[in-house]
Design an enzyme around this catalytic site. Sequence first.
Site, PDB file in Angstrom:
ATOM      1  N   GLN A 110       0.794  -1.232   0.000  1.00  0.00           N
ATOM      2  CA  GLN A 110       0.000   0.000   0.000  1.00  0.00           C
ATOM      3  C   GLN A 110       0.828   1.285   0.000  1.00  0.00           C
ATOM      4  O   GLN A 110       0.582   2.175  -0.819  1.00  0.00           O
ATOM      5  CB  GLN A 110      -0.990   0.010   1.162  1.00  0.00           C
ATOM      6  CG  GLN A 110      -1.981   1.167   1.057  1.00  0.00           C
ATOM      7  CD  GLN A 110      -2.996   1.194   2.180  1.00  0.00           C
ATOM      8  OE1 GLN A 110      -2.742   0.721   3.286  1.00  0.00           O
ATOM      9  NE2 GLN A 110      -4.162   1.751   1.915  1.00  0.00           N
ATOM     10  N   LEU A 303     -13.257  -1.303   0.219  1.00  0.00           N
ATOM     11  CA  LEU A 303     -12.773  -0.592  -0.954  1.00  0.00           C
ATOM     12  C   LEU A 303     -12.643   0.903  -0.694  1.00  0.00           C
ATOM     13  O   LEU A 303     -11.701   1.544  -1.173  1.00  0.00           O
ATOM     14  CB  LEU A 303     -13.716  -0.836  -2.138  1.00  0.00           C
ATOM     15  CG  LEU A 303     -13.336  -0.185  -3.468  1.00  0.00           C
ATOM     16  CD1 LEU A 303     -11.961  -0.641  -3.927  1.00  0.00           C
ATOM     17  CD2 LEU A 303     -14.384  -0.511  -4.527  1.00  0.00           C
ATOM     18  N   GLN A 306      -9.374   1.910   0.623  1.00  0.00           N
ATOM     19  CA  GLN A 306      -8.265   1.839  -0.321  1.00  0.00           C
ATOM     20  C   GLN A 306      -8.326   2.926  -1.387  1.00  0.00           C
ATOM     21  O   GLN A 306      -7.292   3.338  -1.923  1.00  0.00           O
ATOM     22  CB  GLN A 306      -8.260   0.457  -0.974  1.00  0.00           C
ATOM     23  CG  GLN A 306      -7.960  -0.657   0.021  1.00  0.00           C
ATOM     24  CD  GLN A 306      -8.591  -1.985  -0.373  1.00  0.00           C
ATOM     25  OE1 GLN A 306      -8.926  -2.206  -1.526  1.00  0.00           O
ATOM     26  NE2 GLN A 306      -8.756  -2.870   0.598  1.00  0.00           N
ATOM     27  N   HIS A 328     -11.487   3.444   9.710  1.00  0.00           N
ATOM     28  CA  HIS A 328     -10.325   3.533   8.828  1.00  0.00           C
ATOM     29  C   HIS A 328     -10.513   4.656   7.813  1.00  0.00           C
ATOM     30  O   HIS A 328      -9.593   5.446   7.560  1.00  0.00           O
ATOM     31  CB  HIS A 328     -10.111   2.210   8.079  1.00  0.00           C
ATOM     32  CG  HIS A 328      -9.272   1.226   8.825  1.00  0.00           C
ATOM     33  ND1 HIS A 328      -9.816   0.289   9.667  1.00  0.00           N
ATOM     34  CD2 HIS A 328      -7.935   1.028   8.872  1.00  0.00           C
ATOM     35  CE1 HIS A 328      -8.853  -0.446  10.192  1.00  0.00           C
ATOM     36  NE2 HIS A 328      -7.698  -0.009   9.731  1.00  0.00           N
TER      37      HIS A 328
END
Length: 358
Positions: A110, A303, A306, A328
């Site tokens: 990442q 998703l 991200q 998050h």
Amino acid sequence: MRRKMSSKEILKIDGSFGEGGGSILRICAGYSVLFNQPINIYNIRANRSTPGLRLQHLLGLKTLADLTNGKLSKCDVGTEEITFIPGKEIPKQNIDINIRTAASVGLLLQPLQIACLGYNKPKEIEILLKGGGTIGKWAPDLNYLENVTYNLFKSAGFRIELDIQKYGFYPKGGASTICRMYPQNKKLKPLNLTKLGNVSFVTGKIVCTKNLSNARVCERIKNSAEAKIKQELNLKANINYEYVDSLSTGVGVSLWAKSGTGAIISSGTVLGEKGTPSEKVGQEAAENIITYIKNDIPVSKYLSDQLIPLLGYINEPSKLKVLEVTSHAKTNLELIGRFTSREYEIKAHRNYSIIHFK
């Protein structure tokens, strides 16, 4: 062409704020390179039962420093404060990473993928990862990344490819993966995923170790998931499966579906656990994706976590419709505000929320 080490003032970040986990470290490290911003992170994972850097965080930081010729303060597993100064303009074309544990390959990548958003050279960056886990707890599996996250990255103009040569599961890991990132020469495009639209077909990938083949674990998960999708949505599903060699026994499932609007909705990664019937694993994966489809949600909670770092960098309006804004996601949004002046808002509705980058 090289650039000098950044002369900017070091940005200090409390690693215990928000969700207080490793994602703070990963995003800050990637953004540090992307915006040429030196960082000091303290209280790293202070709220966790094992505070400080884990091996995957340490490897990610060292790889990022190596890739960009940056400077990383002395650190090891357990270190609770680091300073990172990003380095040169053009990264190395080839990097080898050896992972001694089942640390998540997807999470290790990442910060590297975030950092590479800002480069237009070289044409290809190849990262060879020996060891680690391709499927594990609290992390996106590589089949999910390749077919969901990286497909949407490609829609924005940033291409990443994965070649899974050997799967790795907890506790021994032992995977072998090649990741290729292709820095873009063109301006990245925003994403506006506010409608799921028509979904006509569900697919996915089930991966189990070969010692589970006599119990037909893959087949039972597949049949259970496909039956549940047919029952609830009256949709056709064709889920692929594979029995693989690995150092540790493991079961992982990820389902996804492309829609007419360009969205890709997914179940996320679902793991099989000892004592959990295969049929229940299949039903859980199916129920995850069914919930999103029934509620016309184009972006799963996994998703959104991200996509936020990508959309925070693209300097054009983007929108994501999500079922919930995770801790998050909120932390990631706050971090973007530390590195940029980018404005965003969250509009909560009765059954969903819209994350809007202005």
